[in-house]
Design an enzyme around this catalytic site. Sequence first.
Site, PDB file in Angstrom:
ATOM      1  N   GLY A 179      44.926  29.656  49.649  1.00  0.00           N
ATOM      2  CA  GLY A 179      43.871  29.541  48.634  1.00  0.00           C
ATOM      3  C   GLY A 179      43.642  28.090  48.247  1.00  0.00           C
ATOM      4  O   GLY A 179      44.576  27.299  48.198  1.00  0.00           O
TER       5      GLY A 179
ATOM      6  N   HIS B 110      38.778  32.802  39.420  1.00  0.00           N
ATOM      7  CA  HIS B 110      38.786  31.622  40.292  1.00  0.00           C
ATOM      8  C   HIS B 110      38.326  30.339  39.615  1.00  0.00           C
ATOM      9  O   HIS B 110      38.390  29.276  40.235  1.00  0.00           O
ATOM     10  CB  HIS B 110      37.952  31.907  41.541  1.00  0.00           C
ATOM     11  CG  HIS B 110      38.594  32.952  42.413  1.00  0.00           C
ATOM     12  ND1 HIS B 110      38.508  34.291  42.125  1.00  0.00           N
ATOM     13  CD2 HIS B 110      39.360  32.840  43.511  1.00  0.00           C
ATOM     14  CE1 HIS B 110      39.185  34.974  43.034  1.00  0.00           C
ATOM     15  NE2 HIS B 110      39.712  34.122  43.888  1.00  0.00           N
TER      16      HIS B 110
ATOM     17  N   GLU C 140      48.177  37.902  35.713  1.00  0.00           N
ATOM     18  CA  GLU C 140      47.595  39.011  36.488  1.00  0.00           C
ATOM     19  C   GLU C 140      48.649  39.896  37.150  1.00  0.00           C
ATOM     20  O   GLU C 140      48.376  41.053  37.471  1.00  0.00           O
ATOM     21  CB  GLU C 140      46.648  38.451  37.560  1.00  0.00           C
ATOM     22  CG  GLU C 140      47.370  37.592  38.590  1.00  0.00           C
ATOM     23  CD  GLU C 140      46.482  37.051  39.698  1.00  0.00           C
ATOM     24  OE1 GLU C 140      45.287  37.381  39.744  1.00  0.00           O
ATOM     25  OE2 GLU C 140      47.008  36.289  40.532  1.00  0.00           O
TER      26      GLU C 140
ATOM     27  N   ARG D  29      38.939  39.296  15.662  1.00  0.00           N
ATOM     28  CA  ARG D  29      39.271  40.020  16.892  1.00  0.00           C
ATOM     29  C   ARG D  29      40.596  39.562  17.498  1.00  0.00           C
ATOM     30  O   ARG D  29      41.078  38.462  17.219  1.00  0.00           O
ATOM     31  CB  ARG D  29      38.188  39.769  17.950  1.00  0.00           C
ATOM     32  CG  ARG D  29      36.940  40.549  17.698  1.00  0.00           C
ATOM     33  CD  ARG D  29      35.854  40.163  18.695  1.00  0.00           C
ATOM     34  NE  ARG D  29      34.693  41.031  18.519  1.00  0.00           N
ATOM     35  CZ  ARG D  29      33.479  40.770  18.978  1.00  0.00           C
ATOM     36  NH1 ARG D  29      33.264  39.653  19.642  1.00  0.00           N
ATOM     37  NH2 ARG D  29      32.507  41.605  18.792  1.00  0.00           N
TER      38      ARG D  29
ATOM     39  N   ARG E 211      38.805  41.921  22.819  1.00  0.00           N
ATOM     40  CA  ARG E 211      37.927  41.536  23.924  1.00  0.00           C
ATOM     41  C   ARG E 211      38.777  40.870  25.006  1.00  0.00           C
ATOM     42  O   ARG E 211      39.766  40.182  24.696  1.00  0.00           O
ATOM     43  CB  ARG E 211      36.858  40.542  23.460  1.00  0.00           C
ATOM     44  CG  ARG E 211      35.851  41.140  22.498  1.00  0.00           C
ATOM     45  CD  ARG E 211      34.905  42.107  23.208  1.00  0.00           C
ATOM     46  NE  ARG E 211      33.845  42.569  22.318  1.00  0.00           N
ATOM     47  CZ  ARG E 211      33.923  43.615  21.498  1.00  0.00           C
ATOM     48  NH1 ARG E 211      35.051  44.324  21.442  1.00  0.00           N
ATOM     49  NH2 ARG E 211      32.908  43.960  20.740  1.00  0.00           N
TER      50      ARG E 211
ATOM     51  N   SER F 142      51.719  29.997  53.381  1.00  0.00           N
ATOM     52  CA  SER F 142      51.110  29.347  54.548  1.00  0.00           C
ATOM     53  C   SER F 142      52.055  28.321  55.177  1.00  0.00           C
ATOM     54  O   SER F 142      52.084  28.168  56.398  1.00  0.00           O
ATOM     55  CB  SER F 142      49.749  28.735  54.236  1.00  0.00           C
ATOM     56  OG  SER F 142      49.673  28.276  52.941  1.00  0.00           O
TER      57      SER F 142
ATOM     58  N   GLY G  47      48.226  34.073  38.885  1.00  0.00           N
ATOM     59  CA  GLY G  47      49.671  33.957  39.099  1.00  0.00           C
ATOM     60  C   GLY G  47      50.105  35.196  39.846  1.00  0.00           C
ATOM     61  O   GLY G  47      50.387  36.220  39.251  1.00  0.00           O
ATOM     62  N   ARG G  48      50.093  35.085  41.180  1.00  0.00           N
ATOM     63  CA  ARG G  48      50.280  36.277  42.020  1.00  0.00           C
ATOM     64  C   ARG G  48      51.627  36.957  41.775  1.00  0.00           C
ATOM     65  O   ARG G  48      51.706  38.163  41.711  1.00  0.00           O
ATOM     66  CB  ARG G  48      50.135  35.894  43.492  1.00  0.00           C
ATOM     67  CG  ARG G  48      49.758  37.061  44.348  1.00  0.00           C
ATOM     68  CD  ARG G  48      49.831  36.746  45.817  1.00  0.00           C
ATOM     69  NE  ARG G  48      49.332  35.451  46.192  1.00  0.00           N
ATOM     70  CZ  ARG G  48      48.239  35.237  46.924  1.00  0.00           C
ATOM     71  NH1 ARG G  48      47.521  36.255  47.337  1.00  0.00           N
ATOM     72  NH2 ARG G  48      47.887  34.023  47.259  1.00  0.00           N
TER      73      ARG G  48
ATOM     74  N   ASP H  93      49.613  28.647  41.367  1.00  0.00           N
ATOM     75  CA  ASP H  93      50.691  29.505  40.842  1.00  0.00           C
ATOM     76  C   ASP H  93      51.977  28.717  40.553  1.00  0.00           C
ATOM     77  O   ASP H  93      52.842  29.196  39.827  1.00  0.00           O
ATOM     78  CB  ASP H  93      51.023  30.617  41.841  1.00  0.00           C
ATOM     79  CG  ASP H  93      49.862  31.579  42.049  1.00  0.00           C
ATOM     80  OD1 ASP H  93      48.862  31.482  41.319  1.00  0.00           O
ATOM     81  OD2 ASP H  93      49.969  32.433  42.948  1.00  0.00           O
TER      82      ASP H  93
HETATM   83  O1  F6P Z   1      47.909  32.151  45.135  1.00  0.00           O
HETATM   84  C1  F6P Z   1      46.834  31.582  44.485  1.00  0.00           C
HETATM   85  C2  F6P Z   1      45.914  32.639  43.934  1.00  0.00           C
HETATM   86  O2  F6P Z   1      44.872  31.980  43.251  1.00  0.00           O
HETATM   87  C3  F6P Z   1      46.594  33.672  43.042  1.00  0.00           C
HETATM   88  O3  F6P Z   1      46.826  33.163  41.768  1.00  0.00           O
HETATM   89  C4  F6P Z   1      45.606  34.813  43.128  1.00  0.00           C
HETATM   90  O4  F6P Z   1      46.234  36.068  42.918  1.00  0.00           O
HETATM   91  C5  F6P Z   1      45.104  34.731  44.529  1.00  0.00           C
HETATM   92  O5  F6P Z   1      45.316  33.406  44.972  1.00  0.00           O
HETATM   93  C6  F6P Z   1      43.652  35.088  44.689  1.00  0.00           C
HETATM   94  O6  F6P Z   1      43.312  35.069  46.023  1.00  0.00           O
HETATM   95  P1  F6P Z   1      41.827  35.230  46.569  1.00  0.00           P
HETATM   96  O7  F6P Z   1      41.242  33.856  46.645  1.00  0.00           O
HETATM   97  O8  F6P Z   1      42.011  35.836  47.921  1.00  0.00           O
HETATM   98  O9  F6P Z   1      41.072  36.091  45.629  1.00  0.00           O
END
Ligand code: F6P
Length: 361
Positions: free
Chosen positions: A14, A285, A238, A178, A279, A120, A186-187, A143
């Site tokens: 990414g 991205h 996430e 609210r 909310r 990668s 953050g995968r 991340d």
């Molecule tokens: O690993 C970086 C990251 O931005 C993660 O935080 C996110 O879950 C993932 O890549 C999103 O990937 P894509 O660009 O395939 O949606």
Amino acid sequence: MAEIGRIGVLTSGGDCAGLNAAIRAVAQRAILGYGWRVFGIHEGTRGLMDRPVGCRELTLSMFDGNVLRMGGTILGTTNHGDPFHFPMPDGSYRDRSAEIAEGYHELGLDALIAIGGDGSLSIVRRIAEQGGMKLIGIPKTIDNDVPFTENAIGYVTAVDVATEALDRLQPTAASHNRVMLLEVMGRDNGHIAINTGIAGGADVILIPEIPYTMQSVRQKLEAVRAAGRNFGLVVVAEAVKTENGEPVITLGHDGKQRLGGVGHYLGRRITEETGAETRVTVLGHTQRGGTPSPRDRIFASAFGVHAVDLVAQGKFDRMVAWANRAVIDVPLRDVIDHNHPVDLNGAIVHTARGLGICLGD
Ligand code: F6P
């Protein structure tokens, strides 16, 4: 000393802010410092699969203008299409890893600098080992989960973007009484979430490293209300799961599962538990694009210069890293065997707890 004349540089996985600063540093150090020719490979390892090889020679004049300041990567990148299991147009899969090493040799490269995350870098390393490529890695990922480096390129900018989002959410939360919930990327970990939460004054921060209960979240938000404050701020990574331990995923157009949406689940649950109008903002991205922060440009520049110096010294199979205010290098092998979650006993978690932030436990 290795005999070097031509090197390649690629960005893989990414994208994130600061990649162009790293490419620029590699080119400037290699050309100005050593008089080498530098080839930018297109779209990660994909360019090395193409025939003719997908690449362009990098020259100093290319970097005269805005490139240092630009988000994204001028070389292009991809985070799908594992070369060992590469999707073919007819729906089948093929191992195309050998073609990448062939492309490297066809281009007459003496070394390759790969800018990537741990995923990668581990793929490129495997290809380098089997195909006789001389490799140096530069860590990048918002991340910040690459081990042995305090910072990967892109992370600081992502935290800046997410903190700015929280800064913008706070006044509107206060105006409307609210709870505002911000879901950040953050995968597998909560580095962006916990750092953003501290910087942006969150009341609750949920990260995958710490199991949470809704009871704990409710108690915190009720305490905030009882203390006379009319709004609440929640940050969630996430990768946080539902209360039943299910990951929240969406199906991409390519049929692949991606994280994203736990914020909506938690927003609903907060309203159910506390009655607060909630909310949800899913930042997505925006954390990856945009102008790199000065610190990311500095890390990227230092990494690029050091990577080229390693090539000049004939030291390969290493990753550059940032530790204790210095650029160091570590064996790539070690990077692949480890991960880098939020340290539950470290200063950041201690700080969050010290500020009275609820971490869900
Ligand atoms: O690993 C970086 C990251 O931005 C993660 O935080 C996110 O879950 C993932 O890549 C999103 O990937 P894509 O660009 O395939 O949606």
